[in-house]
Motif scaffolding. Structure first.
Motif, PDB file in Angstrom:
ATOM      1  N   VAL A  46       0.868  -1.176   0.000  1.00 34.23           N
ATOM      2  CA  VAL A  46       0.000   0.000   0.000  1.00 34.23           C
ATOM      3  C   VAL A  46       0.905   1.227   0.000  1.00 34.23           C
ATOM      4  CG1 VAL A  46      -1.773   1.274   1.246  1.00 34.23           C
ATOM      5  CG2 VAL A  46      -1.817  -1.235   1.238  1.00 34.23           C
ATOM      6  N   ALA A  47       0.856   1.985  -1.089  1.00 32.87           N
ATOM      7  CA  ALA A  47       1.697   3.180  -1.205  1.00 32.87           C
ATOM      8  C   ALA A  47       0.974   4.416  -0.685  1.00 32.87           C
ATOM      9  CB  ALA A  47       2.120   3.382  -2.655  1.00 32.87           C
ATOM     10  N   LEU A  48      -0.320   4.519  -0.972  1.00 26.89           N
ATOM     11  CA  LEU A  48      -1.107   5.696  -0.594  1.00 26.89           C
ATOM     12  C   LEU A  48      -2.491   5.262  -0.132  1.00 26.89           C
ATOM     13  CD1 LEU A  48      -0.419   7.789  -3.842  1.00 26.89           C
ATOM     14  CD2 LEU A  48       0.796   8.003  -1.661  1.00 26.89           C
ATOM     15  N   LEU A  49      -2.956   5.833   0.954  1.00 29.70           N
ATOM     16  CA  LEU A  49      -4.338   5.662   1.413  1.00 29.70           C
ATOM     17  C   LEU A  49      -4.781   7.009   1.944  1.00 29.70           C
ATOM     18  CD1 LEU A  49      -6.887   4.044   2.128  1.00 29.70           C
ATOM     19  CD2 LEU A  49      -5.756   3.358   4.242  1.00 29.70           C
ATOM     20  N   TRP A  50      -5.859   7.528   1.404  1.00 27.71           N
ATOM     21  CA  TRP A  50      -6.341   8.862   1.779  1.00 27.71           C
ATOM     22  C   TRP A  50      -7.855   8.861   1.825  1.00 27.71           C
ATOM     23  CZ3 TRP A  50      -9.403  12.234  -1.148  1.00 27.71           C
ATOM     24  CH2 TRP A  50      -9.543  13.525  -0.614  1.00 27.71           C
ATOM     25  N   VAL A  51      -8.409   9.578   2.823  1.00 24.49           N
ATOM     26  CA  VAL A  51      -9.855   9.781   2.955  1.00 24.49           C
ATOM     27  C   VAL A  51     -10.084  11.268   3.168  1.00 24.49           C
ATOM     28  CG1 VAL A  51     -11.890   9.288   4.372  1.00 24.49           C
ATOM     29  CG2 VAL A  51     -10.237   7.467   3.888  1.00 24.49           C
ATOM     30  N   ALA A  52     -11.026  11.832   2.408  1.00 32.14           N
ATOM     31  CA  ALA A  52     -11.358  13.253   2.525  1.00 32.14           C
ATOM     32  C   ALA A  52     -11.880  13.559   3.930  1.00 32.14           C
ATOM     33  CB  ALA A  52     -12.398  13.643   1.476  1.00 32.14           C
ATOM     34  N   ASP A  53     -11.572  14.757   4.423  1.00 33.71           N
ATOM     35  CA  ASP A  53     -11.958  15.164   5.780  1.00 33.71           C
ATOM     36  C   ASP A  53     -13.406  14.854   6.142  1.00 33.71           C
ATOM     37  OD1 ASP A  53      -9.435  16.012   6.521  1.00 33.71           O
ATOM     38  OD2 ASP A  53      -9.801  18.102   5.949  1.00 33.71           O
ATOM     39  N   PRO A  54     -14.396  15.172   5.298  1.00 32.03           N
ATOM     40  CA  PRO A  54     -15.787  14.918   5.711  1.00 32.03           C
ATOM     41  C   PRO A  54     -16.118  13.444   5.943  1.00 32.03           C
ATOM     42  CG  PRO A  54     -15.717  16.277   3.713  1.00 32.03           C
ATOM     43  CD  PRO A  54     -14.322  15.827   3.998  1.00 32.03           C
ATOM     44  N   HIS A  55     -15.270  12.546   5.420  1.00 33.44           N
ATOM     45  CA  HIS A  55     -15.565  11.109   5.518  1.00 33.44           C
ATOM     46  C   HIS A  55     -14.685  10.376   6.518  1.00 33.44           C
ATOM     47  CE1 HIS A  55     -18.081  11.842   2.073  1.00 33.44           C
ATOM     48  NE2 HIS A  55     -17.050  12.362   1.442  1.00 33.44           N
ATOM     49  N   ARG A  56     -13.757  11.116   7.154  1.00 35.82           N
ATOM     50  CA  ARG A  56     -12.897  10.469   8.150  1.00 35.82           C
ATOM     51  C   ARG A  56     -13.724  10.063   9.362  1.00 35.82           C
ATOM     52  NH1 ARG A  56      -7.426  13.992   7.310  1.00 35.82           N
ATOM     53  NH2 ARG A  56      -7.115  13.171   5.211  1.00 35.82           N
ATOM     54  N   GLY A  57     -13.408   8.903   9.896  1.00 40.73           N
ATOM     55  CA  GLY A  57     -14.151   8.387  11.040  1.00 40.73           C
ATOM     56  C   GLY A  57     -15.406   7.629  10.647  1.00 40.73           C
ATOM     57  N   SER A  58     -15.691   7.546   9.346  1.00 37.05           N
ATOM     58  CA  SER A  58     -16.899   6.867   8.866  1.00 37.05           C
ATOM     59  C   SER A  58     -16.675   5.390   8.584  1.00 37.05           C
ATOM     60  CB  SER A  58     -17.406   7.539   7.584  1.00 37.05           C
ATOM     61  OG  SER A  58     -16.513   7.261   6.503  1.00 37.05           O
ATOM     62  N   GLY A  59     -15.430   4.945   8.654  1.00 36.60           N
ATOM     63  CA  GLY A  59     -15.106   3.564   8.305  1.00 36.60           C
ATOM     64  C   GLY A  59     -14.653   3.403   6.863  1.00 36.60           C
ATOM     65  N   LEU A  60     -14.628   4.494   6.118  1.00 38.77           N
ATOM     66  CA  LEU A  60     -14.236   4.416   4.716  1.00 38.77           C
ATOM     67  C   LEU A  60     -12.793   3.937   4.558  1.00 38.77           C
ATOM     68  CD1 LEU A  60     -14.786   4.752   1.728  1.00 38.77           C
ATOM     69  CD2 LEU A  60     -14.301   7.216   1.977  1.00 38.77           C
ATOM     70  N   GLY A  61     -11.876   4.448   5.359  1.00 43.26           N
ATOM     71  CA  GLY A  61     -10.480   4.012   5.275  1.00 43.26           C
ATOM     72  C   GLY A  61     -10.343   2.517   5.521  1.00 43.26           C
ATOM     73  N   SER A  62     -11.033   2.025   6.527  1.00 45.34           N
ATOM     74  CA  SER A  62     -11.017   0.582   6.827  1.00 45.34           C
ATOM     75  C   SER A  62     -11.571  -0.214   5.656  1.00 45.34           C
ATOM     76  CB  SER A  62     -11.840   0.279   8.071  1.00 45.34           C
ATOM     77  OG  SER A  62     -11.308   0.936   9.186  1.00 45.34           O
ATOM     78  N   HIS A  63     -12.646   0.304   5.060  1.00 42.68           N
ATOM     79  CA  HIS A  63     -13.274  -0.380   3.922  1.00 42.68           C
ATOM     80  C   HIS A  63     -12.328  -0.429   2.722  1.00 42.68           C
ATOM     81  CE1 HIS A  63     -16.476  -1.960   1.456  1.00 42.68           C
ATOM     82  NE2 HIS A  63     -16.160  -1.049   0.540  1.00 42.68           N
ATOM     83  N   LEU A  64     -11.675   0.691   2.415  1.00 41.15           N
ATOM     84  CA  LEU A  64     -10.743   0.730   1.291  1.00 41.15           C
ATOM     85  C   LEU A  64      -9.597  -0.255   1.502  1.00 41.15           C
ATOM     86  CD1 LEU A  64     -10.579   4.595   0.793  1.00 41.15           C
ATOM     87  CD2 LEU A  64     -11.539   2.952  -0.845  1.00 41.15           C
ATOM     88  N   LEU A  65      -9.040  -0.263   2.708  1.00 37.56           N
ATOM     89  CA  LEU A  65      -7.930  -1.155   3.015  1.00 37.56           C
ATOM     90  C   LEU A  65      -8.361  -2.613   2.957  1.00 37.56           C
ATOM     91  CD1 LEU A  65      -4.946  -1.280   3.807  1.00 37.56           C
ATOM     92  CD2 LEU A  65      -5.669  -1.082   6.201  1.00 37.56           C
ATOM     93  N   SER A  66      -9.517  -2.920   3.533  1.00 38.64           N
ATOM     94  CA  SER A  66     -10.039  -4.280   3.516  1.00 38.64           C
ATOM     95  C   SER A  66     -10.292  -4.768   2.096  1.00 38.64           C
ATOM     96  CB  SER A  66     -11.326  -4.345   4.343  1.00 38.64           C
ATOM     97  OG  SER A  66     -11.906  -5.610   4.254  1.00 38.64           O
TER      98      SER A  66
END
Length: 147
Positions: free
Chosen positions: A71-91
């Motif tokens: 994984v070179a880059l993982l980014w979530v826009a501020d309004p969506h942080r804490g929503s589980g989006l980062g975990s979902h993308l990584l998973s």
């Protein structure tokens, strides 16, 4: 005597990469066994999240190689942080790496002010800590066994 030059030269860079790869392949039975197999090449792996208006809400850029997801880059826009989006993308990336590319492990790097705790919660373990890279920041390398 040698003449030393310091300019950026993409052609020489490719030649150097090719020669180092050949030397590494000759020296390592593991790398030699990868030659001619699907695991020999880096394969891009990208996962994107778009919001209702089609704007980028988050994404992951990485690649697979030799049974590893990097994984070179993982980014979530501020309004969506804490929503589980980062975990979902990584998973999702981990699942694709396992299912489509036979990956057994994942690795990534992050800085101390970014997300080392986030990655630990996702099952990653710190395997390297580099204080002062760059000065005033600590870089972490983390790995995870997939599946």
């Amino acid at each position: 005597m040698f003449r030393i030059e310091t300019e950026v030269d993409k052609e020489r860079g490719q030649l150097l990469r090719s020669r180092l790869r050949a030397a590494n392949t000759a020296a390592s039975p593991v790398l030699r066994s990868l030659r001619g197999t699907p695991g020999e090449r880096e394969v891009p792996l990208h996962v994107w999240a778009l919001d209702d208006s089609g704007d980028l809400a988050g994404g992951l850029v990485g690649h697979t190689w030799a049974s590893w997801l990097h994984v070179a880059l993982l980014w979530v826009a501020d309004p969506h942080r804490g929503s589980g989006l980062g975990s979902h993308l990584l998973s999702r990336a981990e699942h694709l790496a396992r299912a489509e590319h036979g990956c057994l492990h994942a690795r990534l790097e992050t800085w101390d002010f970014q997300a080392p705790d986030f990655y630990r919660k996702q099952g990653y373990e710190v395997v390297c800590v580099i204080p002062g890279y760059p000065p005033g920041i600590t870089e972490y390398t983390l790995t995870k066994r997939l599946g």
